[in-house]
Enzyme design. Sequence first.
Site, short mmCIF file in Angstrom:
data_model
loop_
_atom_site.label_atom_id
_atom_site.label_comp_id
_atom_site.label_asym_id
_atom_site.label_seq_id
_atom_site.Cartn_x
_atom_site.Cartn_y
_atom_site.Cartn_z
N GLY A 21 0.83 -1.21 0.00
CA GLY A 21 0.00 0.00 0.00
C GLY A 21 0.86 1.25 0.00
O GLY A 21 0.40 2.34 0.34
N GLY A 22 2.11 1.09 -0.41
CA GLY A 22 3.08 2.18 -0.33
C GLY A 22 2.82 3.34 -1.29
O GLY A 22 3.41 4.40 -1.14
N THR A 23 1.94 3.14 -2.27
CA THR A 23 1.63 4.25 -3.17
C THR A 23 0.45 5.07 -2.68
O THR A 23 0.02 6.01 -3.34
CB THR A 23 1.30 3.72 -4.59
OG1 THR A 23 0.29 2.71 -4.46
CG2 THR A 23 2.53 3.12 -5.27
N GLY A 24 -0.07 4.72 -1.51
CA GLY A 24 -1.24 5.42 -0.98
C GLY A 24 -0.89 6.69 -0.24
O GLY A 24 0.27 7.07 -0.11
N ARG A 46 0.95 -2.61 -7.41
CA ARG A 46 0.12 -3.35 -8.36
C ARG A 46 0.57 -3.10 -9.79
O ARG A 46 0.55 -4.00 -10.61
CB ARG A 46 -1.34 -2.92 -8.20
CG ARG A 46 -1.90 -3.35 -6.87
CD ARG A 46 -3.38 -3.25 -6.86
NE ARG A 46 -3.87 -1.89 -6.78
CZ ARG A 46 -5.14 -1.57 -6.74
NH1 ARG A 46 -6.05 -2.53 -6.84
NH2 ARG A 46 -5.53 -0.32 -6.63
N LYS A 55 1.58 9.08 -10.26
CA LYS A 55 1.94 7.74 -9.74
C LYS A 55 3.32 7.34 -10.26
O LYS A 55 4.16 6.82 -9.51
CB LYS A 55 0.91 6.70 -10.19
CG LYS A 55 -0.27 6.54 -9.24
CD LYS A 55 -0.08 5.38 -8.26
CE LYS A 55 -0.98 5.50 -7.05
NZ LYS A 55 -2.37 5.15 -7.29
N LYS A 144 -10.83 -3.11 11.68
CA LYS A 144 -9.44 -2.98 12.18
C LYS A 144 -9.26 -3.78 13.47
O LYS A 144 -8.22 -4.42 13.68
CB LYS A 144 -9.10 -1.50 12.39
CG LYS A 144 -8.96 -0.74 11.06
CD LYS A 144 -8.61 0.73 11.24
CE LYS A 144 -8.39 1.41 9.89
NZ LYS A 144 -8.08 2.85 9.99
N ARG A 148 -6.76 -6.99 14.20
CA ARG A 148 -5.87 -7.14 15.37
C ARG A 148 -6.03 -8.54 15.97
O ARG A 148 -5.05 -9.21 16.28
CB ARG A 148 -6.24 -6.13 16.46
CG ARG A 148 -5.74 -4.74 16.22
CD ARG A 148 -5.87 -3.92 17.49
NE ARG A 148 -5.63 -2.50 17.25
CZ ARG A 148 -5.42 -1.60 18.20
NH1 ARG A 148 -5.45 -1.97 19.47
NH2 ARG A 148 -5.21 -0.33 17.91
#
Length: 328
Positions: A21-24, A46, A55, A144, A148
């Site tokens: 999710g590093g491009t978020g 992706r 991007k 969430k 956990r």
Amino acid sequence: MASAGGEETTTKKKLRILVVGGTGYIGKHVVAASARLGHPTTALVRDLAPSVPAKAQLLQSFRDAGVTLLQGDLYEHASLVRAVGDADVVISTVGARQIADQTKLIAAIKEAGGSVRRFVPSEFGLDVGRSGAVEPAKSIFDKKVTIRHAVEAEGIPYTPVVANYFAGYALPTIGQMLPLAPPMESVVILGDGRAKVVFMEEGDIGTYTVLAAVDPRAENKALYIRPAANALSHEELVALWEKKSGKTLRRVYVPEHDLLNKIHEAVMPMSIVLAKAHAAFIKGYAGNDVEVDPASGVEATELYPDVQYTTVDDYLNRLLSSSAIITV
Ligand SMILES: NC(=O)c1ccc[n+]([C@@H]2O[C@H](COP(=O)([O-])OP(=O)(O)OC[C@H]3O[C@@H](n4cnc5c(N)ncnc54)[C@H](OP(=O)(O)O)[C@@H]3O)[C@@H](O)[C@H]2O)c1
């Protein structure tokens, strides 16, 4: 954003960090912090050749920072197993729609066979353990919490991050959510404006997240990012802004029941924005008033006192000196 100065004194060991999710919105700050702190960093993406220029630029900035880009998808099991197999730490920053599907990442970590020493699930928000949020925020918080429990059940060491309010989501509008725009002559305050809300700059969230992700003191504990200097009620935030801008704003208060009606009538994503604002600005779930139980949580500012985070005061000064906000 935090300075690098004191960070070296905290954790010297370099671990292989994978960010999913590093491009978020928040993920890019986590990737940047991981690379800046010297950890061999991989971002699972992706699309390695995106057509959207912003991007493509972001991916190039990752490459320039020495980040390895790996093609993969949360819904392609083999790609996840391959990616987590080469990681010591996995940080997930997937968005609200993928929260529940992080079970796929948990399954991949298990299948990869124990190389992963820490998992940071995608939270980065309010304290999800506190009940009383309304829909549609409630469902996101509940997912969430479920994640956990799923991580705990699998025995994977983990560190959820309670980052409170992203500064970029609230400070450019001086906390105004209705409308989601900078205040001009008047400012709309939800409730009585007295609940404390912690506002955190996104780069600082990235820094604290990575520091805690490799820190044994944060293993199986939630990381609470809530410096006292950044906990302000909406009234205090508006007063600070008035002092800096030299402009007085007329207050318009929205009672809780009116806000609940507006949430009910709103469509996505505004309904989520307003329901989160209700949890923070009226319920006080993004504040720093509740004691952190040392058995289950750690305070970022106590573990990393040398990090020079951006205060709300600094942030407002920046807004004033840029033209990001119109004051007249
Ligand atoms: N505290 C606050 O004020 C606040 C505000 C907003 C969000 N949050 C929380 O912060 C966390 C991250 O949210 P965000 O808004 O930063 O997320 P976001 O901007 O929506 O980014 C989501 C990331 O997940 C990736 N992704 C989506 N589907 C995927 C898939 N199938 N496989 C792999 N990656 C996939 C996206 O990749 P692509 O680039 O390919 O789409 C992107 O990198 C969430 O837990 C959210 O609830 C907190």
